[in-house]
Design a protein around this motif. Structure first.
Motif, PDB file in Angstrom:
ATOM      1  N   ARG A  25      30.770 -32.321  -6.006  1.00 63.00           N
ATOM      2  CA  ARG A  25      29.727 -31.746  -6.375  1.00 63.00           C
ATOM      3  C   ARG A  25      29.258 -30.766  -4.920  1.00 63.00           C
ATOM      4  O   ARG A  25      29.942 -31.206  -3.942  1.00 63.00           O
ATOM      5  N   GLU A  26      28.469 -29.893  -4.994  1.00 60.68           N
ATOM      6  CA  GLU A  26      28.146 -29.131  -3.767  1.00 60.68           C
ATOM      7  C   GLU A  26      26.646 -29.368  -3.833  1.00 60.68           C
ATOM      8  O   GLU A  26      25.670 -29.298  -4.672  1.00 60.68           O
ATOM      9  N   LEU A  27      26.043 -29.401  -2.594  1.00 62.04           N
ATOM     10  CA  LEU A  27      24.631 -29.573  -2.269  1.00 62.04           C
ATOM     11  C   LEU A  27      24.335 -28.880  -0.911  1.00 62.04           C
ATOM     12  O   LEU A  27      25.121 -28.735   0.032  1.00 62.04           O
ATOM     13  N   THR A  28      23.215 -28.385  -0.716  1.00 57.72           N
ATOM     14  CA  THR A  28      22.507 -27.588   0.319  1.00 57.72           C
ATOM     15  C   THR A  28      21.479 -28.675   0.941  1.00 57.72           C
ATOM     16  O   THR A  28      20.768 -28.821   0.156  1.00 57.72           O
ATOM     17  N   ILE A  29      21.942 -28.709   2.334  1.00 55.22           N
ATOM     18  CA  ILE A  29      20.794 -29.638   3.065  1.00 55.22           C
ATOM     19  C   ILE A  29      20.572 -28.924   4.319  1.00 55.22           C
ATOM     20  O   ILE A  29      21.184 -27.995   4.758  1.00 55.22           O
ATOM     21  N   ASN A  62      28.169 -39.564  -2.631  1.00 53.88           N
ATOM     22  CA  ASN A  62      27.754 -39.473  -1.270  1.00 53.88           C
ATOM     23  C   ASN A  62      26.659 -38.495  -0.920  1.00 53.88           C
ATOM     24  O   ASN A  62      25.809 -38.508   0.212  1.00 53.88           O
ATOM     25  N   LEU A  63      26.757 -37.347  -1.819  1.00 52.45           N
ATOM     26  CA  LEU A  63      25.624 -36.498  -1.867  1.00 52.45           C
ATOM     27  C   LEU A  63      24.385 -36.972  -2.057  1.00 52.45           C
ATOM     28  O   LEU A  63      23.347 -36.577  -1.529  1.00 52.45           O
ATOM     29  N   TRP A  64      24.426 -37.766  -2.865  1.00 52.29           N
ATOM     30  CA  TRP A  64      23.025 -38.611  -3.203  1.00 52.29           C
ATOM     31  C   TRP A  64      22.474 -39.386  -2.000  1.00 52.29           C
ATOM     32  O   TRP A  64      21.210 -39.718  -1.889  1.00 52.29           O
ATOM     33  N   LYS A  69      17.899 -39.540   2.032  1.00 57.60           N
ATOM     34  CA  LYS A  69      17.398 -39.596   3.456  1.00 57.60           C
ATOM     35  C   LYS A  69      18.150 -38.297   4.001  1.00 57.60           C
ATOM     36  O   LYS A  69      19.051 -38.038   4.157  1.00 57.60           O
ATOM     37  N   LYS A  70      16.974 -37.858   4.810  1.00 62.06           N
ATOM     38  CA  LYS A  70      17.324 -36.552   5.759  1.00 62.06           C
ATOM     39  C   LYS A  70      17.948 -36.940   6.875  1.00 62.06           C
ATOM     40  O   LYS A  70      17.643 -38.042   7.583  1.00 62.06           O
ATOM     41  N   PRO A  71      19.324 -36.073   7.202  1.00 65.28           N
ATOM     42  CA  PRO A  71      20.128 -36.495   8.121  1.00 65.28           C
ATOM     43  C   PRO A  71      19.070 -36.201   9.851  1.00 65.28           C
ATOM     44  O   PRO A  71      18.198 -35.783   9.810  1.00 65.28           O
ATOM     45  N   GLU A  72      19.693 -37.189  10.580  1.00 66.45           N
ATOM     46  CA  GLU A  72      19.087 -37.272  11.819  1.00 66.45           C
ATOM     47  C   GLU A  72      19.179 -35.905  12.692  1.00 66.45           C
ATOM     48  O   GLU A  72      20.101 -35.213  12.322  1.00 66.45           O
ATOM     49  N   PRO A  73      18.278 -35.527  13.351  1.00 67.29           N
ATOM     50  CA  PRO A  73      18.312 -34.125  14.168  1.00 67.29           C
ATOM     51  C   PRO A  73      19.478 -34.206  15.031  1.00 67.29           C
ATOM     52  O   PRO A  73      19.912 -34.997  15.692  1.00 67.29           O
TER      53      PRO A  73
END
Length: 306
Positions: A25-29, A62-64, A69-73
């Motif tokens: 799948r595709e995801l925008t984060i 993996n996208l889930w 959880k938001k990625p670390e800065p």
């Protein structure tokens, strides 16, 4: 029947969800950006972006992980030259590399925005300015300040164009409002922003201390100040009654030197008066509302023999 229908619906939804997780799948984060080692005395032509937005592709499972959880800065180290003007650039390759460090190895980056970071900056002038507290503090009945309100730091380094700094003489805080103060409080207050000016600290620490007071009465001598050596002044009476409010904590530690009742010779020379209104010098912050009886005394000037 309804329960059976709901059970099959839940089961089918579960199968659909598991199947979706096993497909690409595709995801925008969004990944936050943190800039390190940026000097306070720099002003950027364009505001540095606070995050990068990336479009990624991976298995749904993996996208889930990114959705939960938001990625670390991503930390971006700032490097500058010694010139008055300079440029700050983070290339597309650097951004992609940094963003990849916050992703799973199986995740592919399809798009990244912004594609790069490129801005110019100028070095600002600096100046130290005092901070003035803008406050409205009321005390509980029978309470008083036991010490002056503390401001930490009292001076702040400011950075900005020289033409603006030359016009500044002090800084002011946002308004601090406290009602019915009867204890020690500590607050952190922002300094009012000034366009094109930066501060070495974003907030200042304010400490205010209040405690109960009581009334005290003492007899104090009338003192003479600023009189020449060859002239003595004798007041009638030589002592006066002094009534004042003092914090309970300091009631027993009061000393006569905490309050001075004085006649100023410099004011006597201005007129031919036989009576003079007394002045009060308060040397302690925990003493207030001082009254004296009498408020005026008669005096006699005597010239000393050399």
């Amino acid at each position: 029947d309804v329960l059976s229908f709901l059970a099959f619906l839940l089961l089918s939804a579960t199968f659909w969800f598991v199947n979706a997780l096993n497909k690409e799948r595709e995801l925008t984060i969004s990944i936050p950006l943190e800039y390190t080692d940026v000097p306070k005395n720099l002003m950027f032509e364009k505001e540095l972006p606070a995050e990068v937005t990336i479009k990624v592709k991976d298995l749904g499972v993996n996208l889930w992980t990114y959705m939960r959880k938001k990625p670390e800065p991503v930390r971006v180290k700032f490097e500058e030259g010694n010139s008055e003007k300079g440029s700050f650039t983070i290339s597309n390759l650097q951004l992609l590399s940094s963003a990849s460090e916050r992703l799973l190895p199986s995740t592919s980056i399809l798009l990244i925005s912004p594609e790069n970071i490129n801005t110019t900056y100028v070095r600002l002038y600096s100046k130290k300015l005092p901070v003035r507290l803008n406050s409205e503090i009321s005390l509980e009945s029978q309470y008083m300040f036991c010490s002056p309100i503390e401001i930490i730091p009292e001076e702040v380094e400011v950075y900005g164009p020289r033409i603006i700094l030359n016009k500044l003489t002090e800084l002011h805080t946002e308004k601090l409002e406290i009602k019915n103060l009867k204890d020690t409080i500590i607050r952190f207050i922002s300094i009012k922003p000034i366009k094109s000016v930066q501060y070495s600290v974003d907030k200042i620490k304010v400490k205010a201390c209040a405690e109960m007071f009581t009334e005290k009465t003492v007899s104090l001598p009338v003192q003479i100040i600023n009189n020449p050596d060859n002239i003595s002044i004798i007041s009638f009476p030589a002592e006066v009654k002094v009534i004042f409010n003092i914090s309970v904590q300091n009631f027993n530690s009061f000393q006569n030197s905490d309050i001075h009742v004085v006649i100023d010779f410099n004011e006597i020379r201005k007129g031919d008066l036989k009576k003079k209104r007394l002045k009060i010098i308060n040397n302690k912050p925990y003493i207030s509302n001082i009254r004296i009886q009498p408020e005026e005394v008669e005096f006699l000037l005597e010239e000393n023999d050399n």
